[in-house]
Design a protein around this motif. Structure first.
Motif, PDB file in Angstrom:
ATOM      1  N   SER A  41      14.450  26.128  13.753  1.00  0.00           N
ATOM      2  CA  SER A  41      13.343  25.902  14.701  1.00  0.00           C
ATOM      3  C   SER A  41      12.890  24.443  14.664  1.00  0.00           C
ATOM      4  CB  SER A  41      12.151  26.801  14.364  1.00  0.00           C
ATOM      5  OG  SER A  41      12.486  28.149  14.557  1.00  0.00           O
ATOM      6  N   ASP A 161      14.747  29.528  21.183  1.00  0.00           N
ATOM      7  CA  ASP A 161      14.509  29.798  19.764  1.00  0.00           C
ATOM      8  C   ASP A 161      14.330  31.302  19.537  1.00  0.00           C
ATOM      9  OD1 ASP A 161      14.079  29.648  17.095  1.00  0.00           O
ATOM     10  OD2 ASP A 161      12.300  28.367  17.197  1.00  0.00           O
ATOM     11  N   GLU A 162      15.396  31.947  19.156  1.00  0.00           N
ATOM     12  CA  GLU A 162      15.408  33.406  18.926  1.00  0.00           C
ATOM     13  C   GLU A 162      14.763  34.169  20.080  1.00  0.00           C
ATOM     14  OE1 GLU A 162      14.987  34.953  15.059  1.00  0.00           O
ATOM     15  OE2 GLU A 162      14.991  33.008  14.081  1.00  0.00           O
TER      16      GLU A 162
END
Ligand code: ADP
Ligand code: MG
Length: 240
Positions: A41, A161-162
């Motif tokens: 991240s 991000d995910e």
């Protein structure tokens, strides 16, 4: 499209990114993997300057981004980001969410921004949800709105991000499908995900991060069938 040279970043004296070097071509899809806390991240956040790295250089589309001199809002227009928890504005309808930045940041005319937003909503399969509010949508629908909202700024690069980690399993596919189509359209993408099926099918390259280092990278077929690094082997065993 993106060039990263010797990037480092620390928090409270702890180095989280250690000398990251990375080149991402136009239209390339890169999947970033690695254990929790490995720095994925932070790397994404450095790429669109939500965090400013301690040292090193970031170039976007041939332009060196000097965080002291460049207008970072301009950079964030060019580098779109989609988060795990959607981050939609809860008090705004879907269409208001999407036109907010084009109208207030990019100074687009409202009618034009709305037209573009409707086009994007069609693209993510939500043409009938323009006037809904986030709380009326499923997680998968919210995430597709978040993708449309990022695309409304006409970014050169999209960071994810995910994006499916907070979703119920049955809603993951619809979001991955939208991302797949985006990749097919030639968008340059950096995706942090544990969805290895997506990585196999869509990624041009998989990069493994451990303790703030890139320890291995390669074509998904290579990384998934014959990972070289012991930590990659271990990580991949754990997530499947
Ligand atoms: P990942 O996304 O791979 O799980 P992160 O980039 O979120 O990893 O975090 C890497 C490390 O940096 C972790 O040890 C995390 O606690 C730390 N970290 C991340 N953001 C901050 C912050 N804003 N302040 C302090 N520490 C942070
Ligand atoms: Mg993370």
């Amino acid at each position: 499209m993106i060039q990263v040279k010797n990037l480092t970043k620390s928090f409270d004296g702890q180095q989280v990114l250690k000398n990251i070097n990375l080149d991402i071509q136009k239209s390339e899809v890169v999947v970033l993997i690695g254990a929790s806390g490995s720095g994925k991240s932070t790397l994404l956040r450095c790429l669109n300057f939500l965090e400013v790295a301690d040292s090193g250089e970031i170039w976007i589309d041939g332009e060196y981004i000097d965080p002291k001199k460049t207008n970072l809002n301009k950079v964030r227009e060019e580098v779109g980001m989609v988060f795990q928890h959607f981050n939609l504005f809860p008090h705004m309808s879907v269409i208001e969410n999407i036109i907010e930045a084009p109208v207030h940041v990019k100074k687009k005319r409202k009618t034009e921004a709305k037209q573009k937003a409707m086009e994007l909503l069609g693209k993510v399969g939500l043409g009938d949800k323009a006037d809904a509010y986030p709380e009326q949508l499923s997680g998968g629908q919210k995430q597709r709105v978040a993708i449309a909202r990022a695309l409304a700024m006409e970014p050169k690069v999209m960071l994810f991000d995910e994006p499916t980690s907070a979703l119920d399993p049955e809603l993951v596919g619809e979001v991955l499908q939208v991302m797949k189509e985006l990749a097919k359209d030639g968008m340059t993408m950096v995706v942090v995900t544990h969805e290895m099926g997506f990585a196999r099918e869509v990624a041009d390259r998989v990069i493994m991060l451990a303790d703030g280092h890139i320890i291995e990278e390669g074509h998904p077929a290579q990384i998934f069938t014959s990972p070289k690094h012991e930590r990659t082997q271990k990580f991949l065993k754990q997530i499947v």
